[in-house]
Design a protein around this motif. Structure first.
Motif, short mmCIF file in Angstrom:
data_model
loop_
_atom_site.label_atom_id
_atom_site.label_comp_id
_atom_site.label_asym_id
_atom_site.label_seq_id
_atom_site.Cartn_x
_atom_site.Cartn_y
_atom_site.Cartn_z
N GLY A 78 0.83 -1.21 0.00
CA GLY A 78 0.00 0.00 0.00
C GLY A 78 0.85 1.25 0.00
N ALA A 79 0.21 2.37 0.21
CA ALA A 79 0.88 3.67 0.14
C ALA A 79 2.01 3.80 1.17
CB ALA A 79 -0.13 4.80 0.32
N ASP A 80 1.78 3.33 2.38
CA ASP A 80 2.82 3.45 3.42
C ASP A 80 4.06 2.65 3.03
OD1 ASP A 80 1.21 5.09 4.93
OD2 ASP A 80 0.58 3.51 6.31
N GLU A 81 3.86 1.45 2.54
CA GLU A 81 5.00 0.62 2.14
C GLU A 81 5.72 1.22 0.94
OE1 GLU A 81 4.63 -3.77 3.07
OE2 GLU A 81 4.78 -3.78 0.88
N ARG A 82 4.97 1.77 -0.01
CA ARG A 82 5.59 2.43 -1.17
C ARG A 82 6.43 3.62 -0.73
NH1 ARG A 82 0.76 1.10 -3.47
NH2 ARG A 82 -0.22 3.11 -3.10
N GLU A 83 5.90 4.42 0.18
CA GLU A 83 6.64 5.58 0.68
C GLU A 83 7.91 5.15 1.42
OE1 GLU A 83 5.66 9.02 3.86
OE2 GLU A 83 4.15 8.72 2.29
#
Length: 117
Positions: free
Chosen positions: A92-97
């Motif tokens: 998700g977004a947190d892991e991508r960031e």
């Protein structure tokens, strides 16, 4: 980077470079199917390797419940090279960031290590 693509590739697949981007203690096999494990528990296996150009592998830190796919590409000339890290199948977004920040730091460390050579 102001280095030849050969210099960058050779560094990345060598012991010092692998320690920077893959993690401490990792041994990078040369053939698809070769597994690895870092000192901090990240595991995976080589999925593909185009010598001098591209490396594709799975990437799973010890605290993740899924694999991601990492692709590293090197392209350039004798004077200038582009290094790219591309990671797929993130949760998700947190892991991508988090991974984007990680690869930015890795790139800085690779550039610094090449400058010291």
């Amino acid at each position: 980077m102001p280095y030849s693509s050969t210099q960058v590739w050779d560094f990345l697949v060598g012991r010092e470079g692998v320690g920077i981007w893959l993690g401490p203690g990792a041994e990078l096999g040369g053939e698809p199917g070769a597994g690895y494990e870092t000192a901090n528990g990240t595991t995976g296996e080589i999925r593909g390797r185009s010598e001098g150009e591209k490396l594709r592998l799975t990437w799973r830190p010890k605290d993740w419940d899924h694999d991601s796919t990492l692709q590293i590409t090197v392209s350039g000339t004798e004077q200038k090279t582009t290094l790219r890290f591309h990671q797929e199948w993130l949760a998700g977004a947190d892991e991508r960031e988090e991974q984007q920040a990680y690869w930015a730091e890795v790139t800085e460390r690779v550039v610094a290590a090449l400058a010291e050579r």
